[in-house]
Every structure is written in structure tokens, then in C-alpha cells.
Scaffold this motif. Structure first.
Motif, PDB file in Angstrom:
ATOM      1  N   UNK A  49       0.830  -1.210   0.000  1.00  0.00           N
ATOM      2  CA  UNK A  49       0.000   0.000   0.000  1.00  0.00           C
ATOM      3  C   UNK A  49       0.861   1.255   0.000  1.00  0.00           C
ATOM      4  N   UNK A  50       2.091   1.124  -0.414  1.00  0.00           N
ATOM      5  CA  UNK A  50       3.013   2.263  -0.399  1.00  0.00           C
ATOM      6  C   UNK A  50       2.486   3.436  -1.211  1.00  0.00           C
ATOM      7  N   UNK A  51       1.850   3.153  -2.357  1.00  0.00           N
ATOM      8  CA  UNK A  51       1.339   4.238  -3.198  1.00  0.00           C
ATOM      9  C   UNK A  51       0.289   5.066  -2.453  1.00  0.00           C
ATOM     10  N   UNK A  52      -0.615   4.392  -1.736  1.00  0.00           N
ATOM     11  CA  UNK A  52      -1.643   5.096  -0.971  1.00  0.00           C
ATOM     12  C   UNK A  52      -1.034   5.881   0.184  1.00  0.00           C
ATOM     13  N   UNK A  71      -7.309   2.866   5.880  1.00  0.00           N
ATOM     14  CA  UNK A  71      -7.206   2.269   4.545  1.00  0.00           C
ATOM     15  C   UNK A  71      -8.122   1.039   4.463  1.00  0.00           C
ATOM     16  N   UNK A  72      -8.859   0.959   3.378  1.00  0.00           N
ATOM     17  CA  UNK A  72      -9.780  -0.166   3.185  1.00  0.00           C
ATOM     18  C   UNK A  72      -9.365  -1.003   1.981  1.00  0.00           C
ATOM     19  N   UNK A  74     -10.782  -3.781  -1.225  1.00  0.00           N
ATOM     20  CA  UNK A  74     -11.780  -3.695  -2.282  1.00  0.00           C
ATOM     21  C   UNK A  74     -13.205  -3.911  -1.806  1.00  0.00           C
ATOM     22  N   UNK A  75     -13.389  -4.552  -0.665  1.00  0.00           N
ATOM     23  CA  UNK A  75     -14.723  -4.801  -0.116  1.00  0.00           C
ATOM     24  C   UNK A  75     -15.142  -3.726   0.888  1.00  0.00           C
ATOM     25  N   UNK A  76     -14.298  -2.716   1.086  1.00  0.00           N
ATOM     26  CA  UNK A  76     -14.602  -1.657   2.043  1.00  0.00           C
ATOM     27  C   UNK A  76     -14.239  -1.999   3.476  1.00  0.00           C
ATOM     28  N   UNK A  77     -13.539  -3.127   3.688  1.00  0.00           N
ATOM     29  CA  UNK A  77     -13.112  -3.544   5.030  1.00  0.00           C
ATOM     30  C   UNK A  77     -11.776  -2.883   5.363  1.00  0.00           C
ATOM     31  N   UNK A  78     -11.585  -2.522   6.628  1.00  0.00           N
ATOM     32  CA  UNK A  78     -10.311  -1.940   7.056  1.00  0.00           C
ATOM     33  C   UNK A  78      -9.211  -2.980   6.930  1.00  0.00           C
TER      34      UNK A  78
END
Length: 182
Positions: A49-52, A71-72, A74-78
Motif C-alpha cells: 500500500x506504499x502508493x496510498x 485504509x480499506x 476492495x470490499x470496504x473492510x479496514x
């Protein structure tokens, strides 16, 4: 071990800690043993997740780990619940006992063989008040409100009421940092 709290270290592929298990086991009340595998999985996944996280790298460690905790997937889960919980908890730990040692030194200056606990506490409070106001016992003039409080015996209760209010504010701030609302 706590260099991992730094944002640049956390997202660096050449970071010094490949696993947070050793660090987490030093604080068993923060992360239960059954979450240690998830902790390491999340720690490794931060690199993906380095880009985010690149936009957060210049923030303070507290702001960075709050951002990580939001940060979540693709399913909206943390994605980083355990690692962000550990890091935010580590950030609120005291890093030094120097202030406590200073208080013990002051206690030794103001106590005598015949003084009791409340007397020592009151002397410490008086010293702190004078220091905060850049005064000493020769240049300080008490306010009428303080004189009335002393005469009526309300001075100590006035202080403890303020102390309780500040303690409540600190607890709220501590939990706000842990859950990311502050």
C-alpha cells in the motif's frame, strides 16, 4: 525496535523490522497472542500500500498511523486494524521517566521528617504554581480568591476538581488517538 513508528521506516522495503511479533509480545495487553499472525500479515502488507501511503509519509507518526488505520480493501473492510492499533498505542506510551524523577527530587527538597503526605503535596503545588508564573516566594502576591479559598478550607478541593477535569480530558484524548477520531 520503535523506529518502525516512523512513516518512512514503515513503508521502506529495507526496513529494519521484518516482523512486529517481538515488539508486540513486549506489550501483551495491547495485542493478544491470537492476533500476532494478523499483525505480521498487516505489517508486510503495508509495503503493498506504499502508493496510498506516500502522501502521508511527511505527516507526524500519529497522523500517519491514523491514516493507515483508515485504509480499506476492495470490499470496504479496514486492512490494517491490528498494526495501526499497536502503533497508535505505542505512540501514547511515555518515552521517559525524567519528569517523574524531577518530582521525586523536588519531594526531597520540600519534605522534612515531620511533614505528612498532604503537606508535601501542597508544597509541591505551591512551587509549581510559582514556577509557572515565573515568580518566587518573595515576589508573588496571592489573589483574593486564593486567600478566600485558603481561609474557607476549599483550596485543596478546588485543586483536585481541576485535576480531575484535566485527567478526564487526557483520557478522552488518549482514546481519541487510539480510535483515530483526533
Amino acid at each position: 525496535m520503535v523506529t518502525c513508528l516512523e512513516p518512512t521506516e514503515a513503508i521502506s522495503p529495507s526496513r529494519s523490522l521484518q516482523s512486529l511479533t517481538k515488539l508486540a509480545t513486549k506489550f501483551p495487553r495491547l495485542i493478544p497472542p491470537e492476533e500476532l499472525d494478523q499483525l505480521d500479515d498487516e505489517w508486510r502488507a503495508i509495503l503493498y500500500s506504499r502508493d496510498k501511503l506516500q502522501s502521508c509519509v511527511n505527516k507526524t507518526p500519529v497522523e500517519f498511523w491514523i491514516s493507515v488505520g483508515k485504509i480499506t480493501d476492495g470490499f470496504g473492510e479496514l486492512k490494517f486494524t491490528v498494526v495501526s492499533k499497536l502503533m497508535k498505542a505505542l505512540l501514547v506510551l511515555p518515552h521517559s521517566s525524567a519528569c517523574v524523577e524531577r518530582v521525586f527530587s523536588e519531594v526531597n527538597l520540600v519534605k522534612t521528617p515531620t511533614t505528612n503526605g498532604p503537606t508535601v503535596a501542597n508544597r509541591l503545588l505551591a512551587r509549581q504554581h510559582l514556577r509557572r508564573n515565573e515568580k518566587n516566594c518573595h515576589t508573588w502576591t496571592p489573589s483574593k480568591e486564593l486567600l478566600n479559598s485558603v481561609q474557607s478550607g476549599q483550596c485543596h478541593s478546588r485543586y483536585t476538581t481541576r485535576l480531575c477535569q484535566k485527567a478526564t480530558e487526557n483520557v478522552v484524548t488518549f482514546y481519541d488517538v487510539l480510535d483515530g477520531t483526533n
